[in-house]
Design a protein around this motif. Structure first.
Motif, PDB file in Angstrom:
ATOM      1  N   ASP A 159       0.871  -1.147  -0.098  1.00  0.00           N
ATOM      2  CA  ASP A 159      -0.075  -0.068   0.032  1.00  0.00           C
ATOM      3  C   ASP A 159       0.871   1.148   0.027  1.00  0.00           C
ATOM      4  N   PRO A 160       0.409   2.562  -0.133  1.00  0.00           N
ATOM      5  CA  PRO A 160       1.327   3.550  -0.118  1.00  0.00           C
ATOM      6  C   PRO A 160       2.272   3.629   1.013  1.00  0.00           C
ATOM      7  N   ALA A 161       2.118   3.109   2.104  1.00  0.00           N
ATOM      8  CA  ALA A 161       3.108   3.471   3.497  1.00  0.00           C
ATOM      9  C   ALA A 161       4.005   2.127   3.748  1.00  0.00           C
ATOM     10  N   HIS A 162       3.560   1.009   2.996  1.00  0.00           N
ATOM     11  CA  HIS A 162       4.167  -0.434   3.530  1.00  0.00           C
ATOM     12  C   HIS A 162       4.404  -0.996   2.236  1.00  0.00           C
ATOM     13  N   CYS A 163       5.449  -2.043   2.489  1.00  0.00           N
ATOM     14  CA  CYS A 163       6.110  -2.623   1.485  1.00  0.00           C
ATOM     15  C   CYS A 163       5.875  -4.198   1.256  1.00  0.00           C
ATOM     16  N   THR A 164       6.033  -4.703   0.050  1.00  0.00           N
ATOM     17  CA  THR A 164       5.654  -6.274  -0.411  1.00  0.00           C
ATOM     18  C   THR A 164       6.819  -7.133   0.378  1.00  0.00           C
ATOM     19  N   PRO A 165       6.337  -8.526   0.375  1.00  0.00           N
ATOM     20  CA  PRO A 165       7.241  -9.386   0.735  1.00  0.00           C
ATOM     21  C   PRO A 165       8.671  -9.236  -0.028  1.00  0.00           C
ATOM     22  N   GLU A 166       8.467  -9.019  -1.356  1.00  0.00           N
ATOM     23  CA  GLU A 166       9.558  -9.096  -2.344  1.00  0.00           C
ATOM     24  C   GLU A 166      10.530  -7.891  -1.799  1.00  0.00           C
ATOM     25  N   TRP A 167       9.929  -6.850  -1.261  1.00  0.00           N
ATOM     26  CA  TRP A 167      10.942  -5.693  -0.609  1.00  0.00           C
ATOM     27  C   TRP A 167      11.408  -6.265   0.377  1.00  0.00           C
ATOM     28  N   GLY A 168      10.621  -6.876   1.422  1.00  0.00           N
ATOM     29  CA  GLY A 168      11.169  -7.480   2.744  1.00  0.00           C
ATOM     30  C   GLY A 168      12.361  -8.604   2.312  1.00  0.00           C
ATOM     31  N   LEU A 169      12.327  -9.418   1.320  1.00  0.00           N
ATOM     32  CA  LEU A 169      13.558 -10.354   1.011  1.00  0.00           C
ATOM     33  C   LEU A 169      14.729  -9.540   0.782  1.00  0.00           C
ATOM     34  N   GLU A 170      14.640  -8.326  -0.148  1.00  0.00           N
ATOM     35  CA  GLU A 170      15.741  -7.495  -0.305  1.00  0.00           C
ATOM     36  C   GLU A 170      16.446  -7.055   0.957  1.00  0.00           C
ATOM     37  N   ILE A 171      15.504  -6.660   1.868  1.00  0.00           N
ATOM     38  CA  ILE A 171      16.018  -5.830   2.917  1.00  0.00           C
ATOM     39  C   ILE A 171      16.667  -6.993   3.865  1.00  0.00           C
ATOM     40  N   LEU A 172      16.472  -8.213   4.067  1.00  0.00           N
ATOM     41  CA  LEU A 172      16.842  -9.370   4.710  1.00  0.00           C
ATOM     42  C   LEU A 172      18.188  -9.775   4.230  1.00  0.00           C
ATOM     43  N   ARG A 173      18.154  -9.768   2.831  1.00  0.00           N
ATOM     44  CA  ARG A 173      19.475 -10.132   2.193  1.00  0.00           C
ATOM     45  C   ARG A 173      20.480  -8.976   2.467  1.00  0.00           C
ATOM     46  N   GLN A 174      19.972  -7.677   2.375  1.00  0.00           N
ATOM     47  CA  GLN A 174      21.019  -6.628   2.573  1.00  0.00           C
ATOM     48  C   GLN A 174      21.562  -6.777   4.179  1.00  0.00           C
ATOM     49  N   LEU A 175      20.488  -7.193   5.048  1.00  0.00           N
ATOM     50  CA  LEU A 175      20.855  -6.962   6.480  1.00  0.00           C
ATOM     51  C   LEU A 175      22.092  -8.400   6.652  1.00  0.00           C
ATOM     52  N   LYS A 176      21.881  -9.231   5.973  1.00  0.00           N
ATOM     53  CA  LYS A 176      22.719 -10.640   6.259  1.00  0.00           C
ATOM     54  C   LYS A 176      24.170 -10.250   5.748  1.00  0.00           C
ATOM     55  N   GLY A 177      24.098  -9.333   4.303  1.00  0.00           N
ATOM     56  CA  GLY A 177      25.406  -8.754   3.990  1.00  0.00           C
ATOM     57  C   GLY A 177      26.064  -7.909   5.081  1.00  0.00           C
ATOM     58  N   HIS A 178      25.250  -6.994   5.720  1.00  0.00           N
ATOM     59  CA  HIS A 178      25.743  -6.123   6.747  1.00  0.00           C
ATOM     60  C   HIS A 178      26.256  -6.962   7.947  1.00  0.00           C
ATOM     61  N   ILE A 179      25.606  -7.851   8.439  1.00  0.00           N
ATOM     62  CA  ILE A 179      26.172  -8.791   9.439  1.00  0.00           C
ATOM     63  C   ILE A 179      27.320  -9.574   9.228  1.00  0.00           C
ATOM     64  N   GLU A 180      27.434 -10.129   8.174  1.00  0.00           N
ATOM     65  CA  GLU A 180      28.566 -10.806   7.878  1.00  0.00           C
ATOM     66  C   GLU A 180      29.625  -9.812   7.457  1.00  0.00           C
ATOM     67  N   GLN A 181      29.461  -8.734   7.143  1.00  0.00           N
ATOM     68  CA  GLN A 181      30.452  -7.476   6.769  1.00  0.00           C
ATOM     69  C   GLN A 181      31.034  -7.102   8.360  1.00  0.00           C
ATOM     70  N   ALA A 182      30.115  -6.713   9.020  1.00  0.00           N
ATOM     71  CA  ALA A 182      30.449  -6.198  10.444  1.00  0.00           C
ATOM     72  C   ALA A 182      30.848  -7.198  11.485  1.00  0.00           C
ATOM     73  N   ALA A 183      30.543  -8.447  11.167  1.00  0.00           N
ATOM     74  CA  ALA A 183      31.116  -9.537  12.052  1.00  0.00           C
ATOM     75  C   ALA A 183      32.533  -9.865  11.725  1.00  0.00           C
ATOM     76  N   GLY A 184      32.918  -9.452  10.561  1.00  0.00           N
ATOM     77  CA  GLY A 184      34.306  -9.760   9.957  1.00  0.00           C
ATOM     78  C   GLY A 184      34.543 -11.119   9.634  1.00  0.00           C
TER      79      GLY A 184
END
Length: 263
Positions: free
Chosen positions: A238-263
């Motif tokens: 809807d105009p203020a909320h995102c789809t599961p496809e967007w959520g999947l992209e954010i989870l992938r980015q979050l995983k990358g951030h964690i892997e990088q930050a964890a060293g």
């Protein structure tokens, strides 16, 4: 193992809906769990006041962290999706009875005004966001008492660029239109330049809050965001909320951030 605990209000739903598919690709060295989501998913916010008048982490987050810590060697990541969607909702619609514009000034003194109606200085909007987020900053600081490996605050999700797509999506929710007392034809969406300016001010305020709380600030970065920094209907439930496809992209980015930050 890295144990990732996610919590927030309605914006967390797109992550929760994407999680089953994401787990298939995430691997065995990292585990994601949505602890709380939805408008009433985390009563009281990130922290609450105990009987002694002390600010303590929300018991839901505390319990989930303790449970994750039962396995020795787990690194706990606390992911906040809270308090970062005000601009998407308050700046979206034009009030014909009280329209407004936002003024900003460049370093050379040049003034730029976007929108029409009563002019509000961008610094005033930014200060308003900072005041609204003060308790959230305190909550982020309180979470660190749980001794996680890191606390991560997700940045505000980008706004939709196209007003016609906003109206198209809203027309699919007649009950929401009825609650506002309008029809789809009567909706007036603020110009994209004005909505983007309001979002920019919230983004800057959220970044300051994360920096002062000394937590990570993760800015959305994926192929569903255009070169203009905004989203289209392909990522919008809807105009203020995102789809599961967007959520999947954010989870992938979050995983990358964690892997990088964890060293």
């Amino acid at each position: 193992m890295d144990k990732v605990l996610i919590f927030g209000t309605s914006h967390t739903n797109c992550l929760a809906r994407a999680l089953p598919d994401f787990k298939k690709e995430a691997g065995d060295d990292i585990s994601f769990e949505v602890v709380a989501r939805g408008p009433m998913g985390l009563p009281g916010g990130l922290c609450v006041t105990n009987h002694a008048g002390e600010k303590i982490p929300n018991p839901l987050i505390d319990y989930a962290t303790q449970a994750a810590n039962m396995r020795r060697g787990n690194r706990i990541w606390l992911i906040s999706v809270l308090a970062m969607n005000n601009a998407n909702t308050t700046g979206m619609f034009r009030d014909s009875a009280a329209p407004f514009a936002v003024a900003s000034r460049a370093e050379d003194g040049t003034e730029t005004v976007v929108g029409s109606g009563r002019v509000i200085d961008e610094d005033l909007i930014k200060r308003g966001h900072l005041a609204r987020l003060e308790s959230h900053k305190e909550g982020l600081k309180t979470l660190k008492s749980l001794k996680p490996h890191r606390v991560v605050q997700l940045a505000p999700y980008p706004i939709m660029r196209d007003p016609d797509e906003i109206v198209e999506l809203l027309s699919q929710f007649p009950e929401r239109l009825a609650a506002r007392g309008v029809t789809a034809d009567e909706i007036q969406v603020n110009p994209v330049e004005l909505r983007k300016k309001i979002w920019d001010m919230e983004f800057e305020a959220c970044k300051i809050v994360a920096e002062e709380a000394e937590v990570d600030f993760l800015v959305s970065d994926n192929h569903m965001i255009g070169e203009d920094g905004m989203r289209g209907i392909d990522s919008s439930l809807d105009p203020a909320h995102c789809t599961p496809e967007w959520g999947l992209e954010i989870l992938r980015q979050l995983k990358g951030h964690i892997e990088q930050a964890a060293g």
